[in-house]
Scaffold this active site. Structure first.
Site, PDB file in Angstrom:
ATOM      1  N   HIS A 197     -93.136  59.181  78.280  1.00 16.52           N
ATOM      2  CA  HIS A 197     -92.254  59.870  79.249  1.00 16.52           C
ATOM      3  C   HIS A 197     -92.600  59.496  80.582  1.00 16.52           C
ATOM      4  CE1 HIS A 197     -94.296  62.881  81.277  1.00 16.52           C
ATOM      5  NE2 HIS A 197     -95.334  62.245  80.344  1.00 16.52           N
ATOM      6  N   CYS A 219     -97.982  61.567  85.463  1.00 16.83           N
ATOM      7  CA  CYS A 219     -98.550  61.613  84.458  1.00 16.83           C
ATOM      8  C   CYS A 219     -99.698  60.559  83.750  1.00 16.83           C
ATOM      9  CB  CYS A 219     -97.633  61.959  82.736  1.00 16.83           C
ATOM     10  SG  CYS A 219     -98.481  62.468  81.442  1.00 16.83           S
ATOM     11  N   GLN A 252     -93.777  72.234  76.706  1.00 15.74           N
ATOM     12  CA  GLN A 252     -92.944  72.295  77.374  1.00 15.74           C
ATOM     13  C   GLN A 252     -91.510  72.307  76.741  1.00 15.74           C
ATOM     14  OE1 GLN A 252     -93.532  72.542  81.835  1.00 15.74           O
ATOM     15  NE2 GLN A 252     -95.442  72.031  81.390  1.00 15.74           N
ATOM     16  N   SER A 303     -94.196  70.819  85.093  1.00 18.29           N
ATOM     17  CA  SER A 303     -94.507  69.400  85.384  1.00 18.29           C
ATOM     18  C   SER A 303     -93.933  68.906  86.279  1.00 18.29           C
ATOM     19  CB  SER A 303     -94.971  68.553  84.265  1.00 18.29           C
ATOM     20  OG  SER A 303     -96.347  69.541  83.547  1.00 18.29           O
ATOM     21  N   HIS A 324     -88.846  64.268  84.254  1.00 21.76           N
ATOM     22  CA  HIS A 324     -89.264  63.191  83.073  1.00 21.76           C
ATOM     23  C   HIS A 324     -87.995  62.594  82.799  1.00 21.76           C
ATOM     24  CE1 HIS A 324     -92.661  66.323  81.811  1.00 21.76           C
ATOM     25  NE2 HIS A 324     -91.764  66.909  82.579  1.00 21.76           N
TER      26      HIS A 324
HETATM   27  O1  LIG Z   1     -99.753  67.776  80.013  1.00 18.63           O
HETATM   28  C1  LIG Z   1    -100.262  66.029  80.749  1.00 18.63           C
HETATM   29  N1  LIG Z   1    -100.183  65.757  81.784  1.00 18.63           N
HETATM   30  C2  LIG Z   1     -99.810  66.132  82.484  1.00 18.63           C
HETATM   31  C3  LIG Z   1     -97.849  66.129  83.167  1.00 18.63           C
HETATM   32  C4  LIG Z   1     -97.333  66.380  81.994  1.00 18.63           C
HETATM   33  N2  LIG Z   1     -96.669  67.311  81.980  1.00 18.63           N
HETATM   34  C5  LIG Z   1     -95.650  67.324  81.175  1.00 18.63           C
HETATM   35  C6  LIG Z   1     -94.621  67.971  80.559  1.00 18.63           C
HETATM   36  C7  LIG Z   1     -94.466  67.890  79.025  1.00 18.63           C
HETATM   37  C8  LIG Z   1     -94.867  66.459  78.342  1.00 18.63           C
HETATM   38  C9  LIG Z   1     -95.803  65.954  78.972  1.00 18.63           C
HETATM   39  C10 LIG Z   1     -96.058  66.304  79.935  1.00 18.63           C
HETATM   40  N3  LIG Z   1     -97.032  65.463  81.402  1.00 18.63           N
HETATM   41  C11 LIG Z   1    -100.678  65.610  84.190  1.00 18.63           C
HETATM   42  O2  LIG Z   1    -100.761  64.572  83.615  1.00 18.63           O
HETATM   43  O3  LIG Z   1    -100.469  66.362  85.295  1.00 18.63           O
HETATM   44  C12 LIG Z   1    -100.274  65.059  79.478  1.00 18.63           C
HETATM   45  C13 LIG Z   1    -101.206  64.210  79.179  1.00 18.63           C
HETATM   46  C14 LIG Z   1    -101.503  63.544  77.437  1.00 18.63           C
HETATM   47  C15 LIG Z   1    -101.791  61.879  78.057  1.00 18.63           C
HETATM   48  C16 LIG Z   1    -101.428  61.761  77.019  1.00 18.63           C
HETATM   49  C17 LIG Z   1    -101.191  62.737  74.992  1.00 18.63           C
HETATM   50  C18 LIG Z   1    -100.630  63.820  75.734  1.00 18.63           C
HETATM   51  C19 LIG Z   1    -100.396  64.356  77.380  1.00 18.63           C
HETATM   52  S1  LIG Z   1     -99.889  66.022  77.783  1.00 18.63           S
END
Ligand SMILES: O=C(N[C@H](Cc1nc2ccccc2[nH]1)C(=O)O)c1cc2ccccc2s1
Length: 167
Positions: free
Chosen positions: A63, A117, A135, A158, A161
Site C-alpha cells: 500500500h 507507512c 483495519q 491511519s 491509502h
Molecule cells: O500499521 C502499520 N504502519 C502504520 C501505518 C499503517 N496503517 C495501516 C492500516 C492498514 C494497513 C496498513 C497500515 N499501515 C504506521 O507506520 O504508522 C504497519 C506497518 C507494517 C510494516 C510491515 C508489515 C505490516 C505492517 S502494518
C-alpha cells in the site's frame, strides 16, 4: 559462482532469480546450485518464503499511505508532525494514483518513496494477512481486489491509502 540474488516481483508477488553481473533473470532457480547454496543467495531469506499464503484464506498486499492531521498517528519516517488536512492528503494521493496508472512496478516505486507507512522500506509490502488483522476498510478493500489490481482511494484511521493486492 556468479552472484545470483532472489528478488520479489511486485507485479506477480513472486520471487525471481536475478544475476546483476550477467543481467539474467529467471523464475526458476539457476541450475548447478544445491538447495543450500540457493538459500544463501542475497534476498533468499526474505523472499523465498513469501510465495504461498502462510495460511489459506490469507491475502497479500502493498500500500501507499498518505497520513493527515487526523490520522491515528500523524507522524512518519518522512515527517515528524503531519499537519495536512484529509482533503489535501487525498489530493496528493490522487496525484500518485495518476502517475501509477495500473502499473504494479510503478506502485512499488512510489510507495517506497512516498508512503507514510514504515512498509515503504519494502516497496509498501505488508506481507500476508487474514481477516481481522488489518483495519476493516483496508481488509474489505484488499479482499475485494483481484491479484495484481490497485484500489481506488481507501480511508482508514491511519490516513488514505492506495492498495495493490499481490497475493
Ligand atoms: O500499521 C502499520 N504502519 C502504520 C501505518 C499503517 N496503517 C495501516 C492500516 C492498514 C494497513 C496498513 C497500515 N499501515 C504506521 O507506520 O504508522 C504497519 C506497518 C507494517 C510494516 C510491515 C508489515 C505490516 C505492517 S502494518
Amino acid at each position: 559462482m556468479s552472484q545470483w540474488e532472489v528478488r520479489m516481483s511486485n507485479s506477480k508477488g513472486l520471487p525471481y532469480f536475478f544475476n546483476p553481473t550477467t543481467k539474467e533473470s529467471s523464475w526458476d532457480p539457476p541450475s548447478g546450485f544445491t538447495k543450500e547454496q540457493i538459500e544463501q543467495f542475497p534476498g533468499a531469506k526474505e523472499n523465498l518464503g513469501k510465495t504461498a499464503p502462510a495460511r489459506p484464506g490469507q491475502v497479500r498486499a502493498s500500500h501507499l499511505l498518505v497520513k493527515h492531521k487526523d490520522s491515528r498517528r500523524p507522524s512518519s519516517w518522512k515527517e515528524a508532525n503531519i499537519t495536512r488536512t484529509k482533503e489535501e492528503a487525498i489530493e496528493i494521493l490522487r496525484g500518485y494514483q495518476a502517475e501509477i496508472g495500473g502499473s504494479p512496478d510503478k506502485f512499488g516505486e512510489l510507495a517506497g518513496q512516498h508512503s507514510d507507512c514504515s512498509s515503504h522500506a519494502n516497496a509498501g509490502d505488508l506481507g500476508w494477512f487474514g481477516p481481522g488483522q488489518m483495519q476493516k476498510p483496508f481488509e474489505d478493500a484488499t479482499f475485494a481486489l483481484d491479484v495484481g489490481k490497485i484500489s481506488d482511494v481507501v480511508s482508514t484511521e491511519s490516513g488514505v491509502h492506495l492498495i495493490l493486492r499481490t497475493g
